[in-house]
Design an enzyme around this catalytic site. Structure first.
Site, PDB file in Angstrom:
ATOM      1  N   CYS A 189       0.830  -1.206   0.000  1.00  0.00           N
ATOM      2  CA  CYS A 189       0.000   0.000   0.000  1.00  0.00           C
ATOM      3  C   CYS A 189       0.862   1.253   0.000  1.00  0.00           C
ATOM      4  CB  CYS A 189      -0.926   0.004   1.208  1.00  0.00           C
ATOM      5  SG  CYS A 189      -0.075  -0.166   2.786  1.00  0.00           S
TER       6      CYS A 189
ATOM      7  N   HIS B 195      -1.164   1.018   7.592  1.00  0.00           N
ATOM      8  CA  HIS B 195      -1.778   1.013   6.266  1.00  0.00           C
ATOM      9  C   HIS B 195      -1.681   2.403   5.665  1.00  0.00           C
ATOM     10  CE1 HIS B 195      -4.341  -0.167   2.992  1.00  0.00           C
ATOM     11  NE2 HIS B 195      -5.240   0.767   3.285  1.00  0.00           N
TER      12      HIS B 195
END
EC number: 3.4.19.12
Length: 1360
Positions: free
Chosen positions: A548, A1207
């Site tokens: 990510c 994340h």
């Protein structure tokens, strides 16, 4: 002739007759083909199978039909193809004379059609359906089903026109054939069907209504017909009515406009027919008077020269109102609407656009033959007029227009910033001036996509609702429009709504990334239009397994406008440096370009960036695998790799760092920048890199070194974590109530000077006249110097700040004294012996208290000696209330003044009540003098446990009464007896106090009553100076020995700076005029300016971070600077200042701190950064430009989680090419493969990590598109090899792109948050998963070790 001759004559015939006939046919054919805009067809047997030969294949999707025509084997030039479309039919003409066309099975959106060239001599027609989800059983209608919609008639001003007479002498034989053929008898037949000879050569055009002024009251008169004769008007004839209906009621696409005028207007209806020469219903021109002689001569001359008899006479003054012109429009941000009108060869000298608040009018002349053929009778001198009634108001003065080779661009400025949802107003509102407007039944121009984008039609259910809404509007028009507005098939049969249809996606306000224009040399345009699955810019990136960080960086860079435009058309290949050893030979640049195209084509819901990741990993081994990395680190490497691939420098020269040596900064900075450009010159440098000034100062010799270095991004530090400390401020005079302030300081490396400076600004007192002290258990724990650290102070601790009298103000020595409060008898009840734990049995066996603290009791001295080792550390008097500091000039330090100050400060933290006088109590004069020695001895021995040890034999024991007689049942007086202080929190045990037998105070000692009365005591004016004091004052010297102060009248007391005071309240109930005293919550006033301090404690601003970035700092020992003057490494002072700012500024918020291998931390506090107008003028000391360095945010990389797992997401918008304040595509949230729209207010969060800003009014010029050899003339023959190498890389990467499957879903394989876990690997590498889990387990064990071992040690160290 004989029979045989007659039979064979027609076939063979005489040679001379056959030759003459053949030459005549060839001449007629050449004349017909040479005429521009001729609507007649030559019936030749060899052209009958043209349609079947051209049509190769057709297929359909839910919203469009694709037709492929086989043109030939060579490349096709779109400039030579003549294609015309209407909503029902089309015709395509090729350069060699072949043509294809026909009437479609259902209606299409003619304004959105596309003609595309394909490989292998193919021509592709993209026809958007007007009714999505409607399945076509065939491409064209069968010949017998192409009928007109009955019931439509031509009308003018609410009255029907007279029927048009058929000319008697217009080839009756042909008319009979047409009458037998229903398809050819209609006013507009199948176009280009190729079914037989004589088929119409061009498409059936939309009906145009021409207006000409005529005298009022005159009726319609005959005018020139197609043959040059004036047609007559017949009345009440069935044949005439039928001919009128066939002429005036074409299906679907008849459009008429009426122009209002003060005079009466005559209606001229002109329509292209199926066969202009042979059709019995030939178009006529209705006029209000006979034609002028010059016009009649001109018509005859044109017919003699073979001109089209259906064309109207060209008149310079004629005005043609158009109900529809091919156009599209889209909203450009919230303030503008852009309209593209597609008309070629505009005569700019006579064309203009008129703007009004509710409409605009386009007046133009054109030489485009295709456009003129759609409007028969019009020529280059015809003036066309198109008026559009707008949906909302505009600002006419701010609207603009411009002409290009193929269209007119109109920019409308909205009066109010709002979304219109369409361009034109509803039909029932009419046009400005009272004229009616025929609104097309199809979708409004804003419902189509912007130029360059694919169509996004409505669903069947929404289309049906749109038709139902427009049906009453069309019927509400007056009869003057009944013959103009055609009914659509949707009015007869509405499509069945589909409950499973998804809602429409957000409208994209920007064209997708355009490709190079198709020409004869380039026919390799991608066939991606038919594969679109989402709007351009809404494609996500598949998470390959904790990647990510890479996805967020790529999405942010893809919305960098200059970078996106630079890579979209392959012009960057001219700058690829294939020989740079630091680059990838162009593979990274081309791979990035392929990825950008995939993100902006709209053909993928989610795309896998695996090829780009592999290229990056080949140069940086740390990115091998699928572990988590820092997004900023990957971004820096990616931009550096692109820079090396695009570096214009082939051979880098050696350069040295430029030092100032006393020269002006401007000269040194420019020299350093040019030296940097000698080695690093690329589009990445032009776009992203800036320059800052580095200043080093030697702490020993004060040597100053100034250098200028480039930067790619700004790593700005965050202010350290804050804590809010409550501070109680006491003014110099006790009549001012204390004030509670909330002060924010850093959790680490904070000092008392920060608090003193903050309070100094609030109370307007110099910091040197303030004292900060910490209070624990009602006594001073420590008094802070300005340099003392506050790291160990928590927000729950009590901090007091006192204003002291300045010696400069007093003009003499000022005595500063610490004062603590305590009761004479503690309020702690005693029920058992502290040593043997034996409870009191009877009144005779009363427990005796310790005379030092009065907090414990013993049976006898034996128990006391036994318990002394344990009690020694706790034997101290009980304090109540808050301690305080007083400052008094030495000359005014009298007992009365001191008592007044002490009582004034004490009343804010203790509650005091004096009960009414009772005669039965002992008076002071009646006490035994022997008890004075007892009290004196006890007082001298009282002190802290830190002083010298005292033997138990030196202590005295006092015998209190039984606990049952201590008065524990005493209650406060009623509230009506006077101003009694609040007793909340005061228990009966606190009121209980054991009276001391035979231990009175010193006889005859009296203290004058202080000026301020004690709350809760009611007294008369005559008794103020006659009552006994409520407290005593004791002096505590440096050895902790106490001595009671005596009142010496006006004589100043002799107190040194090393002593303190104790205020002892008289709470012995056996004494006369005793008081009840207890601690209470400090009475104070709240500072109104500190109300939002707690909310701002964890919030910072970007300006604060930039201030920390530019603040001088001392280098660490491992980063010591080598001083050229001292010839040694020095811990110099370093300061960074911005000098040159780039066009795109990247700011990294340094949220991660690495103290050691184990101790790492992340700051999650909110940093408020501006979305619009970031002004850096106060931070940039270099370039002095006329325009301020203002920036607008266009992308943010967010990080959720902590150091171990987290994340990354990104928020981005695509700024406008010319203005960074506007967006072509609004804010979107990129969460791996999921892309959603977000509001601008949701961009600023506490998780922002990397910020992308674009400078206002400072565009970066893209390098001119040139060949590789032109850009690098020194390469010579290597240029062709480099170009072929780039082509091979393109083919390789695009082939791999096609093989890569699309993402598994919108959330990717790892869900919305990719916490550390095993990547999706095959079964061939099972050991890697075990190794990963082993590493994770080790990290978790280390974290647990820190929490269980080190954290308790840290928490306990603050109490030492």
């Amino acid at each position: 002739m004989s029979a045989g001759a007659s039979a064979t004559g027609p076939r063979r015939g005489p040679p001379g007759l056959e030759e003459a006939t053949s030459k005549k046919k060839q001449k007629d054919r050449a004349n017909l083909e040479s005429k521009d805009g001729d609507a007649r067809r030559v019936s030749l047997p060899r052209k009958e199978p043209t349609k079947d030969e051209l049509l190769l294949d057709w297929r359909q999707s839910a919203d469009e039909v694709i037709v492929k025509l086989r043109v030939g084997t060579g490349p096709v030039r779109l400039e030579d193809v003549d294609a015309a479309f209407t909503d029902t039919d089309c015709v395509v003409r090729l350069p060699d004379g072949r043509q294809w066309g026909g009437v479609f099975f259902a209606e299409i959106q003619s304004s959105c059609t596309k003609v595309q060239a394909r490989k292998g001599g193919l021509l592709q027609l993209v026809l958007p359906k007007k009714v999505p989800l409607l399945t076509w059983p065939s491409l064209l209608k069968p010949l017998g089903t192409q009928e007109l919609v009955p019931g439509l008639q031509c009308q003018e001003n609410g009255q029907e026109l007279s029927p048009i007479a058929l000319e008697p002498g217009s080839e009756p034989r042909r008319a009979k054939q047409e009458a037998r053929n229903q398809k050819r008898a209609q006013g507009r037949g199948e176009v280009g069907s190729g079914a037989g000879p004589g088929t119409q050569a061009g498409p059936s055009a939309k009906r145009a209504v021409h207006l000409r002024r005529g005298p009022e009251g005159e009726g319609s008169m005959d005018g020139p017909g197609p043959q040059g004769d004036a047609p007559s008007f017949l009345s009440d004839s069935a044949t005439q009515v039928e001919a009128e209906e066939k002429l005036c009621a074409p299906p679907m696409n008849t459009q008429t406009s009426l122009l209002s005028s003060e005079k009466s207007l005559a209606l001229l209806t002109v329509e292209k027919t199926v066969s202009p020469r042979n059709d019995p219903v030939a178009p006529v021109m209705v006029q209000d008077r006979d034609p002028e002689p010059e016009q009649e001569d001109q018509v005859k001359e044109e017919m003699a020269l073979g001109a089209d008899p259906t064309a109207l006479v060209e008149e310079p003054e004629s005005m043609v109102n158009l109900a529809f012109v091919k156009n599209d429009s889209y909203e450009k941000g919230p303030d503008s609407v852009v309209v593209h009108v597609y008309v070629k060869e505009i005569r700019r000298d006579s064309s203009r656009v008129l703007f009004r608040e509710q409409d605009f009018t386009l007046i133009f002349q054109t030489r485009d033959g295709n456009f003129l053929r759609l409007h028969p009778g019009c020529g280059p001198h015809t003036i066309f007029r198109w008026q559009v009634k707008l949906r909302n108001l505009i600002e006419p003065e701010q609207c603009t227009f411009c002409f290009t080779a193929s269209r007119i661009d109109i920019c409308l400025r909205k009066r109010q910033s709002q979304r219109w949802g369409g361009l034109e107003a509803p039909a029932t509102r009419g046009a400005v001036g009272g004229a009616k407007v025929a609104v097309p039944t199809g979708p409004t121009p804003l419902d189509s996509t912007p130029p360059g984008g694919g169509p996004h039609p409505l669903t069947g259910q929404e289309e049906a609702r749109a038709v139902e809404k427009e049906k009453p509007k069309a019927r509400s028009e007056d009869s003057g429009l009944d013959g103009v507005v055609a009914r659509t098939p949707l009015e007869h049969v509405a499509p069945k709504p589909d409950p499973h249809l998804a809602s429409p996606k957000p409208t994209c306000m920007v064209p997708p990334m355009p490709h190079s224009p198709v020409s004869g040399d380039s026919v390799e345009e991608d066939e991606e239009e038919e594969k679109k699955v989402c709007l351009p810019g809404f494609t996500g990136l598949v998470n390959l397994g904790n990647t990510c960080f890479m996805n967020s960086v790529i999405q942010s860079l893809s919305n960098t406008r200059e970078l996106r435009d630079f890579f979209h058309d392959r012009s960057f290949e001219a700058e690829i440096n294939y020989n740079n050893p630091l680059g990838t030979g162009g593979r990274l640049a081309i791979g990035f370009a392929v990825l950008l195209r995939a993100l902006w084509k709209g053909t993928h819901q989610a795309f896998q960036p695996s090829k780009l990741k592999a290229i990056v990993a080949s140069k940086a081994s740390q990115f091998t695998g699928y572990a988590q990395h820092d997004a900023q680190e990957f971004m820096a490497f990616l931009l550096d790799g692109l820079h090396e691939d695009l570096n214009r420098i082939q051979n880098k020269p050696y350069t040295e760092t430029v030092d100032s040596d006393g020269r002006p900064d401007e000269v040194v900075a420019e020299e350093a920048w040019q030296r940097h450009k000698m080695r690093n010159d690329s589009f990445i440098v032009d776009l992203f890199q800036g320059q800052y000034k580095s200043k080093l100062v030697c702490p020993v010799c004060a040597k100053v070194s100034i250098t200028f270095d480039p930067f790619l991004y700004l790593p700005v530090p965050l202010p350290q974590k804050q804590k809010v400390l409550p501070i109680f401020y006491f003014a110099r005079e006790p009549h001012s109530k204390p004030i509670k302030f909330l002060v924010s300081v850093s959790k680490e490396n904070s000092s008392a000077s920060e608090v003193l400076d903050s309070l100094s600004q609030s109370v307007h007192v110099k910091p040197e006249n303030l004292r900060l002290a910490e209070v624990i258990k009602n006594r001073f724990h420590r008094v802070f110097l300005p340099s003392h650290s506050l790291d160990a102070v928590s927000p729950t601790d009590v901090l007091l700040c006192f204003e002291l009298l300045s010696p400069e103000l007093a003009k003499e020595r000022v005595v500063v004294l610490e004062v603590q409060q305590r009761p004479q008898v503690p309020s702690i009840p005693i029920s058992k012996c502290a040593a043997c734990q034996r409870k009191q049995q009877s009144e005779e066996e009363k427990l005796k208290r310790c005379t030092r603290c009065y907090r414990v009791g013993y049976c006898n001295q034996f128990c006391q000696k036994t318990h002394w080792p344990d009690h020694k550390g706790l034997c101290r008097p009980e304090n109540i209330g808050y301690p305080f500091l007083v400052s008094v000039p030495a000359s005014r330090l009298t007992y009365a003044r001191l008592a007044q100050l002490l009582e004034g400060y004490a009343r804010y933290s203790v509650s005091v009540f004096q009960p009414p006088f009772q005669p039965g109590r002992m008076a002071l004069e009646s006490q035994s003098p022997g008890c004075t020695t007892l009290l004196s001895t006890s007082s001298l021995e009282a002190g802290d446990s830190e002083r010298e040890p005292i033997q138990p034999s030196e202590l005295q024991l006092v015998t209190p009464v039984a606990e049952g007689d201590t008065g524990a049942h005493r209650v406060w007086p009623p509230a009506d007896r006077g101003p009694v202080p609040s007793t909340s929190g005061l228990s009966s045990e606190m009121l209980a106090s054991g009276p001391i037998e035979g231990c009175p105070l010193l006889a005859g000692e009296r203290v004058s009553r202080p000026e301020a009365a004690v709350p809760g005591y009611q007294h008369s004016s005559e008794s103020v100076n006659t009552h006994t004091p409520q407290f005593f004052i004791y002096k505590i010297d440096a050895s902790n020995r106490e001595q009671r102060l005596e009142d010496k009248g006006e004589t100043p007391l002799e107190l040194g700076d090393d002593c303190s005071l104790a205020l002892v309240w008289r709470n012995n109930e056996r004494l006369q005029e005793f008081v009840l005293v207890a601690s209470k919550e400090l009475e104070c006033a709240e500072d109104p300016g500190s109300a939002g301090e707690a909310a701002r404690a964890g919030h910072f601003t970007l300006d604060q971070c930039l201030n920390l970035f530019t603040r001088p700092e001392v280098l660490a020992p491992e980063e010591a600077w080598y001083c050229p003057q001292c010839k040694q490494h020095r811990e110099a002072s370093k300061q960074l200042l911005l000098w040159r700012l780039p066009n795109v500024l990247i700011v990294q918020l340094k949220r991660f701190s690495f103290r050691s291998f184990i101790w790492r931390d992340k700051i999650n506090d909110l940093v408020e950064f501006p979305v619009r107008n970031l002004d850096l003028s106060k931070f940039c000391i270099g370039q002095k430009e006329e325009q301020l360095p203002s920036y607008d945010l266009y992308a943010v990389i967010n990080h959720y989680g902590g150091m171990i797992g987290g994340h990354y997401t990104a928020c981005a918008r695509l700024p406008n090419d010319r203005s960074s304040q506007r967006s072509d595509v609004g804010w979107r949230l990129f969460d791996d493969s999921t892309v959603t729209t977000v509001d601008e207010s949701q961009v600023v969060t506490r998780y922002a990590y990397v910020l992308f800003y674009r400078r206002r009014n400072s565009p970066v010029e893209r390098p001119p598109r040139a060949s590789h050899s032109e850009h690098h003339p020194d390469l010579g023959p290597a240029a062709e090899a480099a170009a072929s190498q780039a082509s091979r890389i393109w083919q390789e990467l695009e082939a791999e792109e096609e093989m890569v499957p699309e993402g598994p879903g919108p959330l990717g394989p790892w869900g919305p948050q990719d916490w550390v876990g095993p990547p999706p690997r095959g079964p061939t590498t099972p050991d890697e998963g075990c190794l990963r889990y082993f590493v994770l387990g080790t990290v978790a064990a280390l974290v647990a070790l820190v929490l269980n071992v080190f954290y308790p040690l840290v928490s306990q160290s603050r109490w030492r």
